[in-house]
Write a protein that holds these residues in place. Sequence first.
Motif, mmCIF file in Angstrom:
data_model
loop_
_atom_site.group_PDB
_atom_site.id
_atom_site.type_symbol
_atom_site.label_atom_id
_atom_site.label_comp_id
_atom_site.label_asym_id
_atom_site.label_seq_id
_atom_site.Cartn_x
_atom_site.Cartn_y
_atom_site.Cartn_z
ATOM 1 N N CYS A 86 0.813 -1.230 0.000
ATOM 2 C CA CYS A 86 0.000 0.000 0.000
ATOM 3 C C CYS A 86 0.841 1.272 0.000
ATOM 4 C CB CYS A 86 -0.894 0.047 1.231
ATOM 5 S SG CYS A 86 -2.170 -1.156 1.190
ATOM 6 N N ILE A 87 2.040 1.196 0.560
ATOM 7 C CA ILE A 87 2.823 2.428 0.711
ATOM 8 C C ILE A 87 3.973 2.524 -0.296
ATOM 9 C CG2 ILE A 87 2.226 2.750 3.144
ATOM 10 C CD1 ILE A 87 4.896 1.510 3.893
ATOM 11 N N ARG A 88 3.973 1.621 -1.279
ATOM 12 C CA ARG A 88 5.120 1.566 -2.211
ATOM 13 C C ARG A 88 5.308 2.846 -3.034
ATOM 14 N NH1 ARG A 88 1.085 -1.340 -4.534
ATOM 15 N NH2 ARG A 88 0.669 -0.911 -6.720
ATOM 16 N N LEU A 89 4.255 3.679 -3.121
ATOM 17 C CA LEU A 89 4.383 4.918 -3.909
ATOM 18 C C LEU A 89 5.105 6.029 -3.135
ATOM 19 C CD1 LEU A 89 0.927 5.357 -5.680
ATOM 20 C CD2 LEU A 89 3.087 4.725 -6.709
ATOM 21 N N LEU A 90 5.264 5.821 -1.829
ATOM 22 C CA LEU A 90 5.881 6.866 -0.999
ATOM 23 C C LEU A 90 7.407 6.850 -1.127
ATOM 24 C CD1 LEU A 90 3.788 6.524 2.290
ATOM 25 C CD2 LEU A 90 3.428 8.097 0.393
ATOM 26 N N SER A 91 8.030 7.919 -0.626
ATOM 27 C CA SER A 91 9.501 7.957 -0.643
ATOM 28 C C SER A 91 10.034 6.882 0.301
ATOM 29 C CB SER A 91 9.978 9.338 -0.185
ATOM 30 O OG SER A 91 9.669 9.505 1.187
ATOM 31 N N ALA A 92 11.295 6.512 0.124
ATOM 32 C CA ALA A 92 11.882 5.441 0.947
ATOM 33 C C ALA A 92 11.779 5.772 2.434
ATOM 34 C CB ALA A 92 13.333 5.230 0.537
ATOM 35 N N ASP A 93 12.020 7.034 2.796
ATOM 36 C CA ASP A 93 11.959 7.447 4.210
ATOM 37 C C ASP A 93 10.544 7.304 4.764
ATOM 38 O OD1 ASP A 93 14.593 8.003 4.391
ATOM 39 O OD2 ASP A 93 14.401 10.184 4.236
ATOM 40 N N ASP A 94 9.569 7.760 3.992
ATOM 41 C CA ASP A 94 8.173 7.676 4.431
ATOM 42 C C ASP A 94 7.723 6.221 4.542
ATOM 43 O OD1 ASP A 94 7.793 10.361 4.768
ATOM 44 O OD2 ASP A 94 6.953 10.704 2.776
ATOM 45 N N GLN A 95 8.192 5.382 3.610
ATOM 46 C CA GLN A 95 7.823 3.958 3.665
ATOM 47 C C GLN A 95 8.359 3.320 4.944
ATOM 48 O OE1 GLN A 95 8.339 1.354 0.238
ATOM 49 N NE2 GLN A 95 8.416 3.128 -1.092
ATOM 50 N N ARG A 96 9.631 3.619 5.228
ATOM 51 C CA ARG A 96 10.268 3.032 6.415
ATOM 52 C C ARG A 96 9.562 3.512 7.682
ATOM 53 N NH1 ARG A 96 15.168 4.379 5.252
ATOM 54 N NH2 ARG A 96 15.153 6.273 6.491
ATOM 55 N N ASP A 97 9.263 4.808 7.731
ATOM 56 C CA ASP A 97 8.631 5.403 8.905
ATOM 57 C C ASP A 97 7.232 4.808 9.154
ATOM 58 O OD1 ASP A 97 9.293 7.690 10.754
ATOM 59 O OD2 ASP A 97 7.252 8.245 10.159
ATOM 60 N N THR A 98 6.459 4.693 8.077
ATOM 61 C CA THR A 98 5.093 4.165 8.201
ATOM 62 C C THR A 98 5.121 2.698 8.644
ATOM 63 O OG1 THR A 98 4.462 5.630 6.397
ATOM 64 C CG2 THR A 98 2.893 3.914 6.967
ATOM 65 N N LEU A 99 5.995 1.941 8.009
ATOM 66 C CA LEU A 99 6.102 0.512 8.323
ATOM 67 C C LEU A 99 6.537 0.301 9.777
ATOM 68 C CD1 LEU A 99 5.555 -1.914 6.578
ATOM 69 C CD2 LEU A 99 7.944 -1.983 5.933
ATOM 70 N N MET A 100 7.504 1.103 10.202
ATOM 71 C CA MET A 100 7.991 0.984 11.588
ATOM 72 C C MET A 100 6.898 1.331 12.581
ATOM 73 S SD MET A 100 11.842 2.534 11.359
ATOM 74 C CE MET A 100 12.090 2.810 13.102
ATOM 75 N N GLU A 101 6.076 2.317 12.227
ATOM 76 C CA GLU A 101 5.022 2.748 13.148
ATOM 77 C C GLU A 101 3.939 1.674 13.293
ATOM 78 O OE1 GLU A 101 3.520 6.795 12.689
ATOM 79 O OE2 GLU A 101 3.557 6.683 14.868
ATOM 80 N N ILE A 102 3.555 1.082 12.167
ATOM 81 C CA ILE A 102 2.545 0.007 12.192
ATOM 82 C C ILE A 102 3.113 -1.191 12.960
ATOM 83 C CG2 ILE A 102 1.226 -1.626 10.741
ATOM 84 C CD1 ILE A 102 0.138 1.155 10.322
ATOM 85 N N ASN A 103 4.385 -1.490 12.682
ATOM 86 C CA ASN A 103 5.036 -2.620 13.345
ATOM 87 C C ASN A 103 5.101 -2.401 14.854
ATOM 88 O OD1 ASN A 103 6.410 -5.153 12.856
ATOM 89 N ND2 ASN A 103 8.267 -4.142 13.573
ATOM 90 N N SER A 104 5.423 -1.173 15.233
ATOM 91 C CA SER A 104 5.515 -0.835 16.654
ATOM 92 C C SER A 104 4.142 -1.000 17.325
ATOM 93 C CB SER A 104 6.018 0.607 16.799
ATOM 94 O OG SER A 104 5.891 1.054 18.113
ATOM 95 N N HIS A 105 3.097 -0.558 16.628
ATOM 96 C CA HIS A 105 1.742 -0.673 17.179
ATOM 97 C C HIS A 105 1.386 -2.152 17.393
ATOM 98 C CE1 HIS A 105 -2.498 0.780 17.665
ATOM 99 N NE2 HIS A 105 -2.721 -0.491 17.390
ATOM 100 N N ILE A 106 1.683 -2.981 16.392
ATOM 101 C CA ILE A 106 1.362 -4.418 16.510
ATOM 102 C C ILE A 106 2.151 -5.034 17.659
ATOM 103 C CG2 ILE A 106 1.442 -6.662 15.324
ATOM 104 C CD1 ILE A 106 1.109 -5.096 12.649
ATOM 105 N N TYR A 107 3.409 -4.651 17.756
ATOM 106 C CA TYR A 107 4.257 -5.218 18.817
ATOM 107 C C TYR A 107 3.716 -4.836 20.201
ATOM 108 C CZ TYR A 107 8.121 -6.162 21.910
ATOM 109 O OH TYR A 107 8.867 -6.631 22.962
ATOM 110 N N GLU A 108 3.404 -3.546 20.385
ATOM 111 C CA GLU A 108 2.921 -3.085 21.695
ATOM 112 C C GLU A 108 1.597 -3.753 22.062
ATOM 113 O OE1 GLU A 108 4.769 -1.376 23.663
ATOM 114 O OE2 GLU A 108 6.256 -0.673 22.220
ATOM 115 N N ALA A 109 0.750 -3.969 21.046
ATOM 116 C CA ALA A 109 -0.570 -4.546 21.323
ATOM 117 C C ALA A 109 -0.503 -6.047 21.596
ATOM 118 C CB ALA A 109 -1.494 -4.270 20.142
ATOM 119 N N THR A 110 0.481 -6.723 21.000
ATOM 120 C CA THR A 110 0.523 -8.185 21.135
ATOM 121 C C THR A 110 1.621 -8.654 22.088
ATOM 122 O OG1 THR A 110 1.986 -8.323 19.218
ATOM 123 C CG2 THR A 110 -0.375 -8.587 18.808
ATOM 124 N N ASN A 111 2.458 -7.729 22.507
ATOM 125 C CA ASN A 111 3.580 -8.061 23.382
ATOM 126 C C ASN A 111 3.072 -8.770 24.644
ATOM 127 O OD1 ASN A 111 6.118 -8.047 24.518
ATOM 128 N ND2 ASN A 111 5.890 -5.961 25.342
#
Lengths: 117, 192
Positions: free
Chosen positions: B25-50
């Motif tokens: 879904c985020i492949r159209l974004l710049s590399a920095d924005d892609q990394r930032d968005t992915l890290m944020e979603i990943n962080s949310h999943i980790y905190e919720a399932t930790n």
Amino acid sequence: MYYICCMNSEFVQNWFSQVKKGTLSYIILIILDEKEYYGYELVQEIKIHTTLEVAEGTLYPLLNRLKAEGIVDSKWVEQESGIPRKYYTLSKSGKATLTEMQKIWSALETAINKLQK
Amino acid sequence: MKRIIFTNPAAQKIYDDYIKRVTRCIRLLSADDQRDTLMEINSHIYEATNAAPPENEIEILLGTLEKLGAPEEVLQPLVAYKKAQQATRTFNPVHILQAMRLNIANGAAYVILAFFYLLSVSFCILIILKIVYPSHTGLFMQNDKFVAFGFTTELRGGLTELLGQLFIPVVILLMGALYFLNTLLFRLLKKE
């Protein structure tokens, strides 16, 4: 006289969605005014303090927008788990924005209370 | 981005699939924005399932992903907004076209913008046509009345082309003006 007292629930639901949408950024600013929060923690805080059912995924686009507007600042903080947290804080401009929003909210509340009497 | 490791293989697959969808879904974004968005979603999943016990891993993960929502839906506004930012920052026509496509649902103004960009593209085609078919392309008048600006297959008697060699410079000027105005309009829309 005969009144049909049937609430238009669809209208109310749409109205409530609009209210939620409009107030979410205000709620976020109020919460961030206390201290810094990371995304997941912020969602929990909203749930604790309000009865709003916030679609969690919609929070991040909103936080991004607030950041782009210079209202909030963010920073990645490394964690022992290796999965960092992104902390959000209210910027200087965000604090001023919140003060202005609080004034508007108060005026609106007073006006509605007067009308409801 | 560090991948979250689940004890339950089924939970791992659900997580990996979700992250793949986010990445798509985020492949159209710049590399920095892609990394930032992915890290944020990943962080949310980790905190919720930790710290979820292995027997409840799937249940908790599914609940978390459901609350986050389908990436294709919830990330659309974020991708549209970030793409618009990238487009206005870079003035790159590719980014501008992608941003317009993503924002077209946000209002009729974007439809108008898209139309003007198409007009710019058609002007570009007119330049090529002028080189290939010089007598069929130009500003055509008949009896002091405007007939056409562009390409015509039919050259009726009395039809005169006014611009001649000036046609290409005029079209280039028009394209430049249209492109500049559209980009400015795009910036104004983004600010709203």
